[in-house]
Design a protein around this motif. Structure first.
Motif, PDB file in Angstrom:
ATOM      1  N   SER A 124       0.836  -1.201   0.000  1.00 55.69           N
ATOM      2  CA  SER A 124       0.000   0.000   0.000  1.00 55.69           C
ATOM      3  C   SER A 124       0.870   1.249   0.000  1.00 55.69           C
ATOM      4  N   THR A 152      -3.219   4.889  -3.457  1.00 52.80           N
ATOM      5  CA  THR A 152      -4.547   4.762  -2.863  1.00 52.80           C
ATOM      6  C   THR A 152      -5.394   6.000  -3.130  1.00 52.80           C
ATOM      7  N   LEU A 180     -11.201  -0.807   0.719  1.00 59.18           N
ATOM      8  CA  LEU A 180     -10.766  -0.325   2.034  1.00 59.18           C
ATOM      9  C   LEU A 180     -11.918  -0.399   3.027  1.00 59.18           C
TER      10      LEU A 180
END
Lengths: 196, 196
Positions: free
Chosen positions: A7, A12, A43
């Motif tokens: 990540s 993101t 998420l």
DNA sequence: GATAAAAACGATCATACGTTCGTTTCCTGA
DNA sequence: TCAGGAAACGAACGTATGATCGTTTTTATC
């Protein structure tokens, strides 16, 4: 669980923006829930707040980025082109191209103005006004040189912009009409419409 | 308390429709709460349900009534007018007049399509299509008689409708430009745009 | 390799929402 | 005149929402 493998912040955020763009375009800002958005990105709802301030800021950033881009692109496109007629042609072609390419951003940029905070809205409206002014300038110069016949520059600009922006609501890249033909058709409507 | 003095069904429903129209136009369907609506009408939230089925039905009825009215009016307006050019002129004038007069309904009728149930949306889209067909017919006949030069009837109709409908988003009855001038300006843009 | 920041989780909070319902009062038609 | 429907109230229900927070794991920096 906690932070997931691979990540990264920017990635993101980009995913959130893309998913947000899509959801807002499809169901509208008010109807989009952050849970829906988070699910689309993969998420938990709370994790969104590592990347956005609030839901409202997400909307504003989307629209703001789009408007800034639009202004930069139109100026780049018109640079070096001389003569009102040629500039008007270039404007029409650019506008259609951009609005076909980014129809979601454009649609949101006008449909969701009402969902913006007054302060945010003001900022966007100013940017939009600046874009309109690009067209007004062209029309004004063309009228001054007797190349165009224009009753009211501002109203004419609004009318033309409305026409050119309309494609966002129905254009389908896989549809019957191709991009080239679309530009030709609209260019003709515009040029004949304002011709002296 | 309970039933209030002088209350009557149709009057209250009309008040709900008017307040709903205003609220949806201002803040949008999703953002409008029934509590807000009830307060504006002067009712308790629950009392709304003596007059409407659901929030969704309120929206649908508003849009549906408007579309039916629009179709009836355009047909009445065009009746007895001969010749594509004259019919096109009449269409433009009618469309602008109607869209100035009922800008809230018109705006909602397109902006809130996404908030409708698929079934409801289908119904409205069909009515809108019927309206578009009125213009398409005129363009087609004009092109057949070589009065107009039109590349693609449907796309041209969309472009013209987008232009003419645009005024809903900015027209201000107290503004600088009066109705007559607006109609003249747009008529000229349209007629020159499609002229052979 | 230690340390701090970044990025995710999952539980939770307070609130606002659309809608339902039992009750009460007013209006209307036989 | 009075019976029954119409139209309002006000409390409540279940759910969904935007946002917060403490915790945990990964990544990046020195």
């Amino acid at each position: 669980m906690s932070r997931t493998r691979g990540s990264s912040g920017p990635k993101t955020l980009a995913a959130i923006n893309e998913a947000g763009l899509d959801l807002i375009y499809t169901v509208g800002y008010e109807a989009m829930s952050l849970r829906e958005l988070a699910a689309k990105v993969g998420l938990q709802p709370g994790s969104l707040y590592n990347h956005i301030e609030t839901k409202q800021d997400l909307l504003f950033d989307l629209i703001h980025n789009h408007m800034v881009m639009l202004l930069a692109r139109v100026d780049a496109e018109l640079e070096g082109i001389d003569g009102p007629a040629e500039r008007l042609r270039a404007f029409v072609a650019f506008h259609l191209d951009y609005h076909i390419e980014r129809k979601r951003e454009v649609f949101i940029g006008s449909a969701e103005l009402r969902s913006l905070t007054p302060k945010h809205r003001k900022e966007i409206v100013a940017l939009r006004r600046a874009y309109e002014d690009r067209l007004c300038d062209i029309l004004k110069k063309g009228a001054a040189k007797k190349l165009f016949r224009i009753d009211d520059v501002r109203v004419t600009a609004y009318a033309l912009l409305a026409m050119l922006t309309g494609i966002c609501t129905w254009y389908d890249p896989k549809g019957r009409v191709n991009r080239r033909k679309l530009i030709d058709l609209h260019t003709r409507l515009v040029m004949e419409g304002v011709a002296a």
